[in-house]
Design an enzyme around this catalytic site. Structure first.
Site, PDB file in Angstrom:
ATOM      1  N   PHE A 153       0.811  -1.215   0.000  1.00  0.00           N
ATOM      2  CA  PHE A 153       0.000   0.000   0.000  1.00  0.00           C
ATOM      3  C   PHE A 153       0.839   1.258   0.000  1.00  0.00           C
ATOM      4  O   PHE A 153       0.400   2.314  -0.460  1.00  0.00           O
ATOM      5  CB  PHE A 153      -0.934   0.007   1.219  1.00  0.00           C
ATOM      6  CG  PHE A 153      -0.240   0.317   2.520  1.00  0.00           C
ATOM      7  CD1 PHE A 153       0.022   1.620   2.913  1.00  0.00           C
ATOM      8  CD2 PHE A 153       0.161  -0.711   3.378  1.00  0.00           C
ATOM      9  CE1 PHE A 153       0.675   1.905   4.109  1.00  0.00           C
ATOM     10  CE2 PHE A 153       0.807  -0.436   4.567  1.00  0.00           C
ATOM     11  CZ  PHE A 153       1.069   0.878   4.941  1.00  0.00           C
ATOM     12  N   LYS A 177      -1.004  -6.686  -9.416  1.00  0.00           N
ATOM     13  CA  LYS A 177      -2.012  -6.618  -8.372  1.00  0.00           C
ATOM     14  C   LYS A 177      -1.648  -5.494  -7.391  1.00  0.00           C
ATOM     15  O   LYS A 177      -0.781  -5.656  -6.538  1.00  0.00           O
ATOM     16  CB  LYS A 177      -2.126  -7.935  -7.595  1.00  0.00           C
ATOM     17  CG  LYS A 177      -3.384  -7.987  -6.718  1.00  0.00           C
ATOM     18  CD  LYS A 177      -3.311  -9.076  -5.666  1.00  0.00           C
ATOM     19  CE  LYS A 177      -2.588  -8.629  -4.416  1.00  0.00           C
ATOM     20  NZ  LYS A 177      -3.266  -7.502  -3.712  1.00  0.00           N
ATOM     21  N   SER A 230       5.857  -7.742   3.136  1.00  0.00           N
ATOM     22  CA  SER A 230       6.416  -8.253   4.385  1.00  0.00           C
ATOM     23  C   SER A 230       7.235  -9.517   4.125  1.00  0.00           C
ATOM     24  O   SER A 230       7.041 -10.208   3.116  1.00  0.00           O
ATOM     25  CB  SER A 230       5.299  -8.572   5.376  1.00  0.00           C
ATOM     26  OG  SER A 230       4.555  -9.710   4.928  1.00  0.00           O
ATOM     27  N   CYS A 285       9.863   1.345   3.766  1.00  0.00           N
ATOM     28  CA  CYS A 285      10.793   0.243   4.033  1.00  0.00           C
ATOM     29  C   CYS A 285      12.173   0.745   4.409  1.00  0.00           C
ATOM     30  O   CYS A 285      12.974   0.004   4.963  1.00  0.00           O
ATOM     31  CB  CYS A 285      10.881  -0.698   2.833  1.00  0.00           C
ATOM     32  SG  CYS A 285      11.647   0.040   1.376  1.00  0.00           S
ATOM     33  N   GLU A 387       9.353  -5.021  12.914  1.00  0.00           N
ATOM     34  CA  GLU A 387       8.991  -3.861  12.099  1.00  0.00           C
ATOM     35  C   GLU A 387       7.635  -3.309  12.558  1.00  0.00           C
ATOM     36  O   GLU A 387       6.617  -3.991  12.471  1.00  0.00           O
ATOM     37  CB  GLU A 387       8.928  -4.260  10.625  1.00  0.00           C
ATOM     38  CG  GLU A 387       8.685  -3.102   9.688  1.00  0.00           C
ATOM     39  CD  GLU A 387       8.773  -3.505   8.228  1.00  0.00           C
ATOM     40  OE1 GLU A 387       9.155  -2.651   7.409  1.00  0.00           O
ATOM     41  OE2 GLU A 387       8.461  -4.664   7.903  1.00  0.00           O
TER      42      GLU A 387
END
Length: 510
Positions: A153, A177, A230, A285, A387
């Site tokens: 996202f 996607k 992830s 990230c 994280e």
């Protein structure tokens, strides 16, 4: 931008399609919590149809001359330049990235497309002359077929830039996607691809959840799968693609370190930490998370960081006067607040609590977390190991550069690490010994320029392939090797068989 109800659609074989076999879920504006549209959770059949469309488009697209394919990349870049504001606002609406940062993201993709325009130079093969008498060897870089990609996202435009231009520029076709939480950018971008005349089926968009992706694993038409997401998701895709014999390029999670040495330029460092740790609400990230500070400047650093963090303005992502927008969802907000509670229970000092920040009345139902700072953090704490993906900073005291390097080496993630120093010895030691894939010196975000590969190591990268540049071209192509005997038509065709066979044996042995 028009804020009327948004109905997200799939795009398959040149057509915008409603989902008929699957379901829809609400699309929300994180700045307000309001439902602004709906996004499909496509069925397996829809996912398979997108792959089939890409497979049917592949023969003609891969046979398209390279200069003509490059014309589409040039046109794609120009279309993004011409529509930068529209694309940035699309990101700010459903992903709630601050509008200034959304513009920066689109700008970075334009730079990536500039780099992708050099594919003709990166896709050149090799030739070895004289392997044997009249026999030469040649390597060509050939496309493989259909690639599929999964986007997170937080960077809907950037991940598009990492995957699609390099894949189709190399002669492949693509099924993409987007995240169901931030699909609007790709709706706008796909229409631009239609407008520049990209042939039907070369790029297809399918929205959905895990089932949409799992349909690719055993599909013989799929050559490979790409992901930014992830680490658990990357490992799941690696396992599924391994069973199906697919190539993978899988970027996973991160827990990035910043090391502050005694000679760190303090003003510059604080400014960079604010942008790195709180920009995009910490949902990057390469966001700084763990900050290791030597004793000589620890107290001053904490005082300066807290003062600067308290001045951060929070509000609607479309408001240019605020610094930080919301996190992506109510679920993300709850997860981050849970980590803050975990940090308190572990014994860390909550020096600045970002829960329940003050925002404008129209944003009361948005998903806001303010700047949060923990001090007295140790590497073994859960908040230091996992994280959080939010605007939460962990400040640790470290004795020297060697102690900081040990912290980085012992962490299971290895995405990025930066150091602030004016000492050339510290600089070179850190570059050489920091056990991460991306290193920065006196920068808060160590994102490589598009000319260079982007990706971590250890738990931050599942496999070996990274995005951007020549690394991307290598992933999206295969080395096809040709052995060529050159025959002079003027020579006697009845040459001695033994001599001919000897040349073949010599070639094979080599």
């Amino acid at each position: 931008m028009n804020t009327e109800y948004i109905k997200i659609k799939n795009h398959i074989n040149g057509k915008w399609l409603d989902e008929t076999n699957g379901q829809y879920e609400p699309l929300k504006n994180p700045s307000t919590g309001a439902v602004i549209g709906e996004v499909p959770l496509s069925s397996v059949q829809t996912s398979q149809a997108a792959v089939l469309a890409a497979a049917e488009a592949f023969p003609a697209w891969s046979a398209t001359p390279l200069p003509k394919r490059m014309n589409y990349i040039f046109d794609m870049q120009q279309a993004m330049k011409d529509n930068l504001e529209m694309l940035a606002q699309a990101i700010a609406i459903d992903q709630a990235k601050h509008i200034a940062e959304a513009r920066g993201e689109v700008g970075r993709v334009i730079e990536i497309l500039q780099m992708a325009c050099s594919i003709p130079a990166m896709i050149q093969g090799e030739t070895v002359q004289g392997i044997a008498n009249n026999i030469n060897g040649r390597i060509i870089k050939a496309p493989l077929g259909v690639f599929c990609g999964v986007a997170p996202f937080n960077f809907p435009a950037l991940v598009f830039g990492w995957f699609i231009p390099f894949a189709i520029g190399s002669g492949n076709t693509f099924v993409y996607k987007p995240s169901t939480e931030s699909p609007l950018f790709m709706q706008k971008m796909m229409q631009l691809l239609v407008d520049i005349g990209l042939p039907d089926g070369v790029v297809n968009i399918v929205h959905g959840d895990r089932e949409t992706v799992e349909a690719w694993y055993e599909d013989d038409n799929v050559a490979g799968v790409c992901l930014v997401g992830s680490t658990p998701t990357a490992k799941a895709i690696a396992e599924g693609c391994g069973r199906g014999g697919k190539k993978t390029m899988l970027l996973g999670g991160a827990k990035n370190f910043l090391v502050a040495m005694e000679d760190a330029p303090m003003d510059l460092m604080i400014e960079n930490i604010l942008m790195s740790g709180y920009g995009s609400a910490g949902q990057r990230c390469l966001a700084v998370s763990n900050i290791a500070v030597v004793p000589e400047i620890y107290d001053e650093f904490v005082e300066r960081l807290l003062a600067a963090s308290k001045d951060i303005t929070i509000g609607d992502a479309m408001n240019p006067d605020v610094f930080m927008g919301p996190v992506i969802s109510a679920k993300a907000k709850e997860r981050i607040e849970n980590y803050i509670e975990i940090g308190q229970n572990e014994g860390a000092t909550l020096a600045l609590d970002g829960r329940n920040p003050s925002v404008a009345e129209g944003n009361k139902n948005g998903y806001f977390i303010g700047p949060t700072v923990f001090t007295d953090v140790t590497p073994c704490m859960q908040i230091a190991r996992e994280e959080i993906f939010g605007p939460v900073l962990n400040v640790m005291k470290v004795g020297c550069i060697n102690g900081a390097l040990r912290m980085i080496k012992n962490h299971e993630m290895g995405n990025g690490a930066v150091i602030f120093t004016q000492n050339s010895y510290y600089t070179e030691k850190f570059i050489n010994e920091a056990d991460v894939g991306m290193v920065g010196v006196n920068v808060g975000i160590c994102a490589p320029h598009p000319y260079l590969p982007f990706g971590g190591i250890k738990g931050s990268l599942v496999g070996n392939n990274k995005v951007q540049g020549k690394s991307a071209v290598d992933f999206f192509t295969q080395n096809k090797v040709a052995t060529v005997r050159v025959v002079d038509p003027k020579e006697n065709n009845a040459a001695p068989v033994a001599s001919s066979n000897a040349a073949v044996r010599s070639c094979v042995a080599s």
